[in-house]
Design a protein around this motif. Structure first.
Motif, PDB file in Angstrom:
ATOM      1  N   GLU A   1       1.357   5.590   4.930  1.00 35.15           N
ATOM      2  CA  GLU A   1       2.654   5.072   4.505  1.00 35.15           C
ATOM      3  C   GLU A   1       3.751   5.203   5.566  1.00 35.15           C
ATOM      4  O   GLU A   1       4.926   5.105   5.257  1.00 35.15           O
ATOM      5  N   ALA A   2       3.379   5.429   6.820  1.00 33.52           N
ATOM      6  CA  ALA A   2       4.385   5.447   7.890  1.00 33.52           C
ATOM      7  C   ALA A   2       5.034   4.069   7.957  1.00 33.52           C
ATOM      8  O   ALA A   2       4.355   3.048   7.837  1.00 33.52           O
ATOM      9  N   GLU A   3       6.350   4.043   8.129  1.00 35.88           N
ATOM     10  CA  GLU A   3       7.068   2.772   8.212  1.00 35.88           C
ATOM     11  C   GLU A   3       6.948   2.203   9.615  1.00 35.88           C
ATOM     12  O   GLU A   3       7.204   2.895  10.597  1.00 35.88           O
ATOM     13  N   GLU A   4       6.558   0.943   9.684  1.00 33.53           N
ATOM     14  CA  GLU A   4       6.428   0.260  10.963  1.00 33.53           C
ATOM     15  C   GLU A   4       7.276  -1.004  10.930  1.00 33.53           C
ATOM     16  O   GLU A   4       7.371  -1.670   9.907  1.00 33.53           O
TER      17      GLU A   4
ATOM     18  N   MET B   1      11.782  -7.431   7.801  1.00 32.94           N
ATOM     19  CA  MET B   1      10.752  -6.924   6.925  1.00 32.94           C
ATOM     20  C   MET B   1       9.724  -6.183   7.767  1.00 32.94           C
ATOM     21  O   MET B   1       9.248  -6.681   8.767  1.00 32.94           O
ATOM     22  N   GLY B   2       9.384  -4.990   7.353  1.00 31.82           N
ATOM     23  CA  GLY B   2       8.383  -4.195   8.042  1.00 31.82           C
ATOM     24  C   GLY B   2       7.199  -3.929   7.131  1.00 31.82           C
ATOM     25  O   GLY B   2       7.040  -4.584   6.092  1.00 31.82           O
ATOM     26  N   TYR B   3       6.381  -2.957   7.519  1.00 27.36           N
ATOM     27  CA  TYR B   3       5.185  -2.633   6.760  1.00 27.36           C
ATOM     28  C   TYR B   3       5.032  -1.127   6.637  1.00 27.36           C
ATOM     29  O   TYR B   3       5.391  -0.381   7.543  1.00 27.36           O
ATOM     30  N   ALA B   4       4.454  -0.706   5.511  1.00 28.40           N
ATOM     31  CA  ALA B   4       4.069   0.692   5.330  1.00 28.40           C
ATOM     32  C   ALA B   4       2.596   0.786   5.673  1.00 28.40           C
ATOM     33  O   ALA B   4       1.776  -0.038   5.228  1.00 28.40           O
ATOM     34  N   CYS B   5       2.246   1.773   6.482  1.00 25.31           N
ATOM     35  CA  CYS B   5       0.837   1.963   6.833  1.00 25.31           C
ATOM     36  C   CYS B   5       0.032   2.121   5.550  1.00 25.31           C
ATOM     37  O   CYS B   5       0.399   2.920   4.683  1.00 25.31           O
ATOM     38  N   PRO B   6      -1.060   1.375   5.396  1.00 24.53           N
ATOM     39  CA  PRO B   6      -1.855   1.460   4.174  1.00 24.53           C
ATOM     40  C   PRO B   6      -2.600   2.790   4.035  1.00 24.53           C
ATOM     41  O   PRO B   6      -3.146   3.085   2.981  1.00 24.53           O
ATOM     42  N   VAL B   7      -2.593   3.601   5.088  1.00 24.59           N
ATOM     43  CA  VAL B   7      -3.283   4.888   5.044  1.00 24.59           C
ATOM     44  C   VAL B   7      -2.309   6.030   4.798  1.00 24.59           C
ATOM     45  O   VAL B   7      -2.486   6.838   3.891  1.00 24.59           O
TER      46      VAL B   7
ATOM     47  N   LEU C   1       2.520  -1.994  13.339  1.00 27.85           N
ATOM     48  CA  LEU C   1       1.534  -1.495  12.386  1.00 27.85           C
ATOM     49  C   LEU C   1       0.157  -1.428  13.044  1.00 27.85           C
ATOM     50  O   LEU C   1      -0.551  -0.421  12.921  1.00 27.85           O
ATOM     51  N   ALA C   2      -0.218  -2.486  13.760  1.00 22.52           N
ATOM     52  CA  ALA C   2      -1.508  -2.509  14.449  1.00 22.52           C
ATOM     53  C   ALA C   2      -1.598  -1.383  15.466  1.00 22.52           C
ATOM     54  O   ALA C   2      -2.611  -0.675  15.544  1.00 22.52           O
TER      55      ALA C   2
ATOM     56  N   ALA D   1      -1.126  -4.431   4.031  1.00 24.53           N
ATOM     57  CA  ALA D   1      -0.076  -3.409   4.008  1.00 24.53           C
ATOM     58  C   ALA D   1       1.076  -3.859   3.114  1.00 24.53           C
ATOM     59  O   ALA D   1       1.369  -5.053   3.008  1.00 24.53           O
ATOM     60  N   GLU D   2       1.718  -2.887   2.525  1.00 26.99           N
ATOM     61  CA  GLU D   2       2.878  -3.187   1.689  1.00 26.99           C
ATOM     62  C   GLU D   2       4.061  -3.570   2.570  1.00 26.99           C
ATOM     63  O   GLU D   2       4.362  -2.872   3.546  1.00 26.99           O
ATOM     64  N   GLU D   3       4.690  -4.690   2.234  1.00 22.78           N
ATOM     65  CA  GLU D   3       5.910  -5.079   2.959  1.00 22.78           C
ATOM     66  C   GLU D   3       7.056  -4.226   2.462  1.00 22.78           C
ATOM     67  O   GLU D   3       7.193  -3.988   1.262  1.00 22.78           O
ATOM     68  N   ILE D   4       7.862  -3.748   3.401  1.00 27.38           N
ATOM     69  CA  ILE D   4       8.991  -2.891   3.047  1.00 27.38           C
ATOM     70  C   ILE D   4      10.232  -3.369   3.779  1.00 27.38           C
ATOM     71  O   ILE D   4      10.148  -4.006   4.828  1.00 27.38           O
ATOM     72  N   ASP D   5      11.368  -3.079   3.197  1.00 30.38           N
ATOM     73  CA  ASP D   5      12.633  -3.372   3.864  1.00 30.38           C
ATOM     74  C   ASP D   5      12.860  -2.315   4.928  1.00 30.38           C
ATOM     75  O   ASP D   5      12.795  -1.116   4.649  1.00 30.38           O
ATOM     76  N   THR D   6      13.105  -2.780   6.123  1.00 27.22           N
ATOM     77  CA  THR D   6      13.365  -1.850   7.220  1.00 27.22           C
ATOM     78  C   THR D   6      14.603  -2.312   7.975  1.00 27.22           C
ATOM     79  O   THR D   6      14.530  -2.651   9.154  1.00 27.22           O
TER      80      THR D   6
END
Length: 140
Positions: A9-12, A1-7, A18-19, A60-65
């Motif tokens: 939306e870049a996938e991290e 599970m990754g994150y989309a940048c809250p600003v 993300l930090a 941040a939104e959790e995303i499948d990566t």
């Protein structure tokens, strides 16, 4: 599970990535990222990547990566693997808002260039105050 940048939306890949993305992008002058960090983690510049990741990831939104999972962080780039930090920074420096000058900034730079030319010209003339080119301090 990754994150989309809250600003942007870049996938991290994870909270640390993300930090790092948020902090580096803010440090490079992207005002939206800096403002977001100041609102959600005011002491962001003093945090380690792990500490900052723990503070920003809940926002941040959790995303499948799946393309990030199971890959090491070696130097070779595999299909679906995130690009290097240098590549990401390079692409970001060419994105919208980077390198674009406002009219005011362009005017300031033009004025600074003109002042520099004037100073260089004045430096070349330094010591020749009189009309005959002497410095006026010669003893007769």
């Amino acid at each position: 599970m990754g994150y989309a940048c809250p600003v942007c939306e870049a996938e991290e890949a994870d909270a640390v990535h993300l930090a790092n993305h948020l902090a580096i992008t803010a440090s490079l002058g992207r005002e939206e990222h800096r403002e977001w960090l100041e609102e959600h983690a005011p002491d962001w510049a003093d945090c380690s990547p792990e500490e900052l990741g723990a503070r920003v990831s809940p926002h941040a939104e959790e995303i499948d990566t799946p393309e990030f999972e199971g890959h090491d962080h070696g130097h070779g780039r595999e299909p679906g693997r995130p690009d290097s930090l240098e590549g990401t920074v390079g692409r970001g420096s060419r994105g919208p808002g980077r390198g674009d000058l406002t009219a005011e900034a362009a005017d300031v730079l033009q004025e600074a260039a003109e002042l520099t030319r004037e100073m260089e010209t004045a430096d070349g003339d330094e010591g020749t105050d009189s009309a005959d080119g002497t410095d006026g301090n010669e003893n007769a």
